[in-house]
Write an enzyme that holds these catalytic residues in place. Structure first.
Site, short mmCIF file in Angstrom:
data_model
loop_
_atom_site.label_atom_id
_atom_site.label_comp_id
_atom_site.label_asym_id
_atom_site.label_seq_id
_atom_site.Cartn_x
_atom_site.Cartn_y
_atom_site.Cartn_z
CB THR A 192 77.97 30.89 51.75
OG1 THR A 192 79.28 31.25 51.34
CG2 THR A 192 77.04 32.08 51.63
CD GLU A 203 87.04 29.42 45.93
OE1 GLU A 203 86.38 30.38 45.52
OE2 GLU A 203 88.23 29.26 45.66
NE ARG A 227 85.83 28.85 49.73
CZ ARG A 227 86.99 28.22 49.92
NH1 ARG A 227 88.11 28.89 49.90
NH2 ARG A 227 87.02 26.92 50.13
CG ASP A 275 80.55 22.99 56.60
OD1 ASP A 275 80.79 22.42 55.53
OD2 ASP A 275 80.96 24.13 56.88
CD GLN A 280 89.27 23.81 50.77
OE1 GLN A 280 88.90 23.41 51.86
NE2 GLN A 280 88.70 24.83 50.16
#
Length: 353
Positions: A49, A44, A179, A201, A205
């Site tokens: 994004t 997050e 998301r 990317d 987590q």
């Protein structure tokens, strides 16, 4: 005769060598124009994004398949976040108006009956809209930091009837605000001026981070994202662990690995819009005991920036820092220009590429 044949053979060999050398030089020149970014950060932090913004800026947005994928995810998350809000009301024992209470009960009944998460009936949408309008529900949303409700949920609550519509197609902003956790390794390539950018990317987590090791050796620049607004939030994966502490500790560990000893770093402090709002209400001291400047935005930014800068500072690399908001496309354009002109130019001049 033999001498003539030998001379011809030598000429052909020299010609072949020149061709090979020419190709090697050409390949080397092209290679110097390639910049490989390893995009890292905790869950997050905004990595996905950021990559989606590259899709908008350099690939003409999202195709129909991607839009359909996000439409289903948005509908599913809208229902799930409504359920979470109701749980917060229950946990905090917030009193609701009689009409809202009836709509809450109706939502629970309809939501349980309707098993397809990607579908929202008109009746269910009416329930969600009515519940969201209640001031007590808004009060519950203000407590979202303790209950893992995403900040972007309000964006979708405000668009409930549109999202429930049969003809709903997510806008770019909807897709940026939705998301979906990154799993595995994704790659996007595009050109900025004379340089070819390759952004790798990987999931943020904890269970995804072991996959990062495979990408270290090819990395030119470490691009690390930090969600500034997370200083008073805890991890999904492990309750009680502060998210900003997790991000700082991860950056310290990664940036000081042998793989990154000479790798230059770009730290992008993300979600500044949310941070600016939050710092007015919540003291940064909640996260760092040694912070003493209260709700001062500039002091808080500088404090966090220095925390990250200190853990990775060494003479063998440069660290570049920018503050941004990843969901704002114009803001990302500015960041890309800054990286291209100030950072890559410096690295090229010092022959680090």
């Amino acid at each position: 005769m033999n001498g003539s044949r030998k001379t011809k053979t030598e000429k052909e060999k020299r010609k072949k060598d020149r061709t090979i050398n020419k190709e090697i030089k050409k390949d080397r020149k092209e290679k110097e124009k390639e910049i490989s970014f390893l995009l890292l950060g905790t869950g997050e932090s905004g990595k996905s994004t950021f990559v989606k913004q590259m899709q908008i800026l350099y690939y003409d947005g999202f195709d129909e398949e991607t839009q359909n994928h996000y439409r289903n995810a948005i509908r599913s998350q809208l229902r799930a976040n409504t359920g979470l809000l109701i749980e917060v009301v229950d946990t905090l024992e917030i009193k609701l108006k009689k009409k809202t209470k009836l709509n809450v009960e109706k939502f629970i009944r309809l939501n349980e009956f309707q098993n397809e998460d990607m579908f929202i009936t008109e009746e269910l949408a009416d329930c969600i809209e009515s519940v969201w309008k209640d001031k007590s529900i808004k009060k519950a949303f203000d407590e979202r930091y303790d209950f893992q409700i995403p900040d972007s949920a309000s964006w979708f609550f405000d668009k409930t009837s549109e999202i429930a519509s049969e003809n709903y197609i997510p806008t770019d902003q909807d897709i940026l605000s939705c998301r979906i956790p990154t799993t595995g390794i994704n790659q996007i390539q595009f050109k900025v001026k004379e340089h070819n950018w390759n952004i790798i990317d990987v999931g943020g987590q904890r269970n995804e981070r072991k996959k990062w090791l495979h990408q270290f050796e090819e990395c030119t620049i470490l691009l690390y994202l930090v969600a500034m607004n997370e200083y008073n939030q805890t991890l999904y994966e492990k309750e009680g662990i502060n998210r900003l502490h997790e991000s700082l500790n991860l950056f310290k560990k990664i940036s000081n690995m042998v793989f990154f000893r000479h790798t230059n770093c770009v730290i992008l402090f993300n979600k500044m819009d949310l941070f600016e709002e939050k710092i007015k209400k919540y003291d940064l001291k909640k996260c760092f005991d040694d912070y003493h400047d209260g709700n001062d935005l500039d002091c808080a930014k500088e404090f966090i920036k220095n925390k990250f800068y200190q853990v990775a500072k060494n003479k063998n690399r440069q660290i570049f820092i920018h503050f941004m908001c990843a969901i704002q496309t114009e803001n990302i354009k500015v960041i890309i220009r800054a990286v291209q002109t100030s950072i890559i130019t410096k690295l090229t001049n010092t022959e680090l590429l």
